[in-house]
Design a protein around this motif. Structure first.
Motif, PDB file in Angstrom:
ATOM      1  N   ARG B  23       0.834  -1.195   0.000  1.00 39.48           N
ATOM      2  CA  ARG B  23       0.000   0.000   0.000  1.00 39.48           C
ATOM      3  C   ARG B  23       0.876   1.255   0.000  1.00 39.48           C
ATOM      4  N   MET B  27       1.139   4.292  -2.631  1.00 40.08           N
ATOM      5  CA  MET B  27       0.880   5.688  -2.256  1.00 40.08           C
ATOM      6  C   MET B  27       2.052   6.604  -2.614  1.00 40.08           C
ATOM      7  N   LEU B  36      -9.853   5.252  -5.317  1.00 42.21           N
ATOM      8  CA  LEU B  36      -9.814   4.842  -3.913  1.00 42.21           C
ATOM      9  C   LEU B  36     -10.392   3.440  -3.715  1.00 42.21           C
ATOM     10  N   MET B  38     -12.475   1.767  -1.032  1.00 42.10           N
ATOM     11  CA  MET B  38     -13.301   2.218   0.091  1.00 42.10           C
ATOM     12  C   MET B  38     -14.040   1.040   0.707  1.00 42.10           C
ATOM     13  N   HIS B 165     -12.277   3.841  -8.818  1.00 41.57           N
ATOM     14  CA  HIS B 165     -12.723   3.734  -7.426  1.00 41.57           C
ATOM     15  C   HIS B 165     -13.469   2.421  -7.224  1.00 41.57           C
ATOM     16  N   ILE B 178      -9.234  -4.045   5.379  1.00 44.69           N
ATOM     17  CA  ILE B 178      -9.137  -2.743   6.047  1.00 44.69           C
ATOM     18  C   ILE B 178      -7.722  -2.187   5.915  1.00 44.69           C
ATOM     19  N   GLU B 179      -6.736  -3.063   6.040  1.00 45.19           N
ATOM     20  CA  GLU B 179      -5.344  -2.646   5.899  1.00 45.19           C
ATOM     21  C   GLU B 179      -5.075  -2.114   4.496  1.00 45.19           C
ATOM     22  N   ALA B 180      -5.652  -2.754   3.510  1.00 45.88           N
ATOM     23  CA  ALA B 180      -5.385  -2.378   2.109  1.00 45.88           C
ATOM     24  C   ALA B 180      -6.162  -1.132   1.675  1.00 45.88           C
ATOM     25  N   ALA B 181      -7.254  -0.828   2.363  1.00 44.19           N
ATOM     26  CA  ALA B 181      -8.154   0.244   1.909  1.00 44.19           C
ATOM     27  C   ALA B 181      -7.585   1.635   2.145  1.00 44.19           C
ATOM     28  N   ASP B 182      -8.080   2.595   1.351  1.00 52.63           N
ATOM     29  CA  ASP B 182      -7.734   3.993   1.551  1.00 52.63           C
ATOM     30  C   ASP B 182      -8.680   4.654   2.537  1.00 52.63           C
ATOM     31  N   LEU B 183      -9.941   4.236   2.503  1.00 55.62           N
ATOM     32  CA  LEU B 183     -10.970   4.910   3.281  1.00 55.62           C
ATOM     33  C   LEU B 183     -11.885   3.843   3.871  1.00 55.62           C
ATOM     34  N   VAL B 184     -11.993   3.834   5.183  1.00 52.64           N
ATOM     35  CA  VAL B 184     -12.824   2.835   5.850  1.00 52.64           C
ATOM     36  C   VAL B 184     -13.817   3.543   6.770  1.00 52.64           C
ATOM     37  N   THR B 185     -15.077   3.246   6.616  1.00 51.33           N
ATOM     38  CA  THR B 185     -16.094   3.800   7.500  1.00 51.33           C
ATOM     39  C   THR B 185     -16.805   2.661   8.214  1.00 51.33           C
TER      40      THR B 185
END
Lengths: 206, 206
Positions: B23, B27, B36, B38, B165, B178-185
């Motif tokens: 990741r 980046m 992204l 997400m 995206h 979650i580790e790989a994601a850019d945006l986690v909600t």
């Protein structure tokens, strides 16, 4: 604890109890279906988006709906554009006043805009044609006391037509609103790309 | 702690470190805009709705998009209906296989359906026409190992076109994702009317 803060706590508890009692009365004798008071709050993403997702569902089901946006963004949002251009018949769309500027010197104007938005919101909620009303970012107006929380909660609990759904979005929802609501979702931020310098992007953020 | 669990922890840490390194490489030298990864997860509402809210934004902006639904509900969802009836040109819509049945005896069929959904998802993500892909409820398929998490994460980090995206929804997102994601909600449930016996309702739940 000082007498003053004890008093404040007692007042708060009494108020909460009253709201809860009103809510309990409302829930008594409930049938299987009822209009819901929904709140999307928290610092995470998806508060407004999921509200607009529900608007899309209403349109799909032929349920007349309305959106009142309490914050007018500096960009034209995708949601506003599509609702106005493609779904003008199914969904009424309002932006309150001129929107917030976040600048102290315009506080009076912001209050007037919020009050105007709330006037429209009440009309839409009371309109027997409308079945779902999204009050987008109203929590911001409530947080800064541009709108009176007691008035809003009282209206939702006692004047909202029984079958009408209302969804209120925005971070820092007031405890009175959470107490009055049927369904509350908190969106938390686990990870955000802005931290890494990635800017807001079309489709994702707006 | 047993040797076995120490080993498992060490393997997990090593794997996470590898994902993080991949990741970080991705980046490096980032420009201001990028596609992204997400994730919308958690037990609260709004995970799928906010994904569909973003789809609505894409349609508004004229960004071609695609949805792959990994769970086929027992009801026809509002989103599916409106995307198919009103936005067929702007948004491609797929439901993977025959959907899950949640019954153990159909596990083989469920795995085949999930694999088929993932095949479609890969094709849509790789398609240079498509700018946003919603993988709705894919986390359920990942959770039950109907799909291989390493394969999915590897594809997202190394084969996804840079500007595309991808939004992945569903509760219990795997830590690798979650580790790989850019945006986690994370959507949390503060209050839910089902507790009070109110049933799922049109426009709100489906």
């Amino acid at each position: 604890m000082s007498d003053e803060s004890t008093d404040a706590n007692a007042r708060h508890a009494a108020k909460m109890k009253k709201i809860k009692a009103a809510r309990d009365r409302m829930m008594e004798g409930k049938t299987e279906e009822k209009g819901l008071i929904m709140v999307h709050t928290g610092p995470g993403k998806g508060k407004s988006s999921s509200g607009f997702g529900m608007i899309l569902r209403c349109i799909a089901h032929g349920m007349p709906c309305a959106v009142v946006q309490f914050i007018k963004g500096t960009w034209v949002t995708g949601e506003a554009e599509i609702l106005r251009n493609r779904f003008a018949e199914e969904c009424r769309f309002f932006i309150s006043g001129e929107g917030f500027t976040w600048e102290v010197q315009d506080r009076e104007r912001d209050i007037a805009a919020a009050q105007n938005g709330w006037k429209i919101a009440r009309e839409q909620i009371l309109d027997p044609e409308v079945q779902f009303v999204l009050l987008d970012e109203i929590n911001i107006a409530l947080r800064y006391d541009y709108l009176d929380i007691d008035e809003v909660v009282d209206f939702l609990l006692h004047e909202k037509p029984r079958m009408t759904h209302v969804c209120l979005t925005g971070r820092n929802a007031k405890p009175e609103l959470i107490e009055a609501a049927d369904l509350v979702t908190e969106m938390s931020l686990v990870k955000h790309p802005f931290r890494d310098g990635v800017k807001a992007q079309k489709g994702v953020e707006f």
